[in-house]
Scaffold this motif. Sequence first.
Motif, mmCIF file in Angstrom:
data_model
loop_
_atom_site.group_PDB
_atom_site.id
_atom_site.type_symbol
_atom_site.label_atom_id
_atom_site.label_comp_id
_atom_site.label_asym_id
_atom_site.label_seq_id
_atom_site.Cartn_x
_atom_site.Cartn_y
_atom_site.Cartn_z
ATOM 1 N N ALA A 73 -49.589 -6.416 14.783
ATOM 2 C CA ALA A 73 -50.311 -7.250 15.746
ATOM 3 C C ALA A 73 -49.401 -8.338 16.303
ATOM 4 C CB ALA A 73 -51.545 -7.870 15.083
ATOM 5 N N VAL A 74 -48.569 -8.926 15.450
ATOM 6 C CA VAL A 74 -47.619 -9.946 15.908
ATOM 7 C C VAL A 74 -46.599 -9.333 16.855
ATOM 8 C CG1 VAL A 74 -45.773 -11.504 15.184
ATOM 9 C CG2 VAL A 74 -47.893 -11.396 13.865
ATOM 10 N N LEU A 75 -46.069 -8.180 16.481
ATOM 11 C CA LEU A 75 -45.070 -7.526 17.322
ATOM 12 C C LEU A 75 -45.654 -7.123 18.674
ATOM 13 C CD1 LEU A 75 -43.207 -5.293 14.703
ATOM 14 C CD2 LEU A 75 -42.473 -7.471 15.663
ATOM 15 N N LEU A 118 -36.537 -9.714 17.446
ATOM 16 C CA LEU A 118 -37.536 -8.960 16.688
ATOM 17 C C LEU A 118 -37.094 -7.522 16.447
ATOM 18 C CD1 LEU A 118 -40.802 -10.263 18.371
ATOM 19 C CD2 LEU A 118 -40.118 -10.618 15.993
ATOM 20 N N MET A 119 -36.480 -6.914 17.472
ATOM 21 C CA MET A 119 -36.011 -5.544 17.303
ATOM 22 C C MET A 119 -34.928 -5.454 16.240
ATOM 23 S SD MET A 119 -36.018 -4.276 21.291
ATOM 24 C CE MET A 119 -35.312 -2.653 20.934
ATOM 25 N N ALA A 120 -34.097 -6.490 16.149
ATOM 26 C CA ALA A 120 -33.050 -6.504 15.118
ATOM 27 C C ALA A 120 -33.670 -6.589 13.729
ATOM 28 C CB ALA A 120 -32.107 -7.679 15.357
ATOM 29 N N LEU A 121 -34.784 -7.304 13.615
ATOM 30 C CA LEU A 121 -35.433 -7.461 12.314
ATOM 31 C C LEU A 121 -36.282 -6.262 11.923
ATOM 32 C CD1 LEU A 121 -36.634 -11.178 12.575
ATOM 33 C CD2 LEU A 121 -34.927 -10.295 10.970
ATOM 34 N N PHE A 122 -36.984 -5.692 12.890
ATOM 35 C CA PHE A 122 -37.990 -4.677 12.581
ATOM 36 C C PHE A 122 -37.601 -3.274 13.024
ATOM 37 C CE2 PHE A 122 -40.275 -8.659 12.555
ATOM 38 C CZ PHE A 122 -41.034 -8.543 11.411
ATOM 39 N N GLY A 123 -36.408 -3.123 13.588
ATOM 40 C CA GLY A 123 -35.947 -1.795 13.969
ATOM 41 C C GLY A 123 -36.090 -1.539 15.442
ATOM 42 N N ARG A 126 -39.221 -0.458 17.726
ATOM 43 C CA ARG A 126 -40.216 -1.362 18.289
ATOM 44 C C ARG A 126 -39.776 -1.739 19.695
ATOM 45 N NH1 ARG A 126 -44.958 -1.580 15.774
ATOM 46 N NH2 ARG A 126 -45.288 -3.186 17.337
ATOM 47 N N HIS A 127 -40.288 -1.061 20.683
ATOM 48 C CA HIS A 127 -39.899 -1.314 22.066
ATOM 49 C C HIS A 127 -40.974 -2.117 22.782
ATOM 50 C CE1 HIS A 127 -36.313 1.113 22.003
ATOM 51 N NE2 HIS A 127 -36.987 2.118 21.474
ATOM 52 N N PRO A 128 -40.554 -3.045 23.656
ATOM 53 C CA PRO A 128 -41.538 -3.831 24.400
ATOM 54 C C PRO A 128 -42.276 -2.991 25.422
ATOM 55 C CG PRO A 128 -39.326 -4.241 25.230
ATOM 56 C CD PRO A 128 -39.169 -3.390 24.007
ATOM 57 N N ALA A 129 -43.463 -3.466 25.780
ATOM 58 C CA ALA A 129 -44.199 -2.815 26.856
ATOM 59 C C ALA A 129 -43.437 -3.013 28.161
ATOM 60 C CB ALA A 129 -45.600 -3.408 26.964
ATOM 61 N N LYS A 130 -43.538 -2.048 29.056
ATOM 62 C CA LYS A 130 -42.844 -2.166 30.330
ATOM 63 C C LYS A 130 -43.618 -3.071 31.269
ATOM 64 C CE LYS A 130 -40.378 2.241 30.203
ATOM 65 N NZ LYS A 130 -40.113 3.518 30.910
ATOM 66 N N ALA A 131 -42.893 -4.008 31.865
ATOM 67 C CA ALA A 131 -43.526 -4.899 32.834
ATOM 68 C C ALA A 131 -43.612 -4.193 34.175
ATOM 69 C CB ALA A 131 -42.710 -6.186 32.969
ATOM 70 N N PRO A 132 -44.795 -4.168 34.796
ATOM 71 C CA PRO A 132 -44.917 -3.545 36.116
ATOM 72 C C PRO A 132 -43.990 -4.230 37.118
ATOM 73 C CG PRO A 132 -47.079 -4.011 35.160
ATOM 74 C CD PRO A 132 -46.068 -4.698 34.302
ATOM 75 N N ARG A 133 -43.064 -3.477 37.691
ATOM 76 C CA ARG A 133 -42.080 -4.090 38.577
ATOM 77 C C ARG A 133 -42.699 -4.598 39.864
ATOM 78 N NH1 ARG A 133 -36.698 -0.203 37.798
ATOM 79 N NH2 ARG A 133 -36.544 -0.527 35.539
#
Length: 200
Positions: A73-75, A118-123, A126-133
């Motif tokens: 949930a945090v991620l 966060l990706m360095a800590l959790f792998g 864990r990819h961010p959601a894509k921001a609508p361009r």
Amino acid sequence: MQDPTVLPGEPLSPARARPLALEDRQAMIIEAVTPLLMEFGPQVTSRQLADAAGIAEGTVYRAFTDKESLINAVLDKQMDFAPLQEALAMIDPGQPLEQKILAAVTLVQAKFLEIFGLMALFGEHRHPAKAPRDTLAKIFEAMLAPDAGRLNCPPEVVARMIRLLAFSTSIPHLNDGVSYTPQEITDIVLYGVAGARPSL
């Protein structure tokens, strides 16, 4: 009938304030434990999470199924670009161009630094959601409208430049270990490598 604002197993006492609704309790816990997760990563203990939120472990797990659910949930919240878009939309279009670009760069770079931390800590899975361009382009179009005559490219190109520069300078294996400040990135966006800042 169970009061929907009371978590299961948590009685309502007339001597204290009404308990938070489940979604509000979850939001409060997420906000409280985020700095701890960014410091310790997945090695953080349930006790540390509860202490950070100022509640008992049992209360944490009445709001979330388990520690992994809370971490996810945090991620999910930290990887979401919607708050960034809202913050960018709040930049005053009436400010000088340099101040607007600096504010935008500061926000975008901070978001990428947070995400890659966060990706360095959790792998890296864990990819961010894509921001609508198109949404980002509209935000920059409104922000830069008063300065349209000064721009050598459309606002969506300015948005792309900022996104790419903030992205690449936030990843250690891409920036050769060199940290770039928001002001340095702003200068690159506005003046390139040979342009001159306007005299004050």
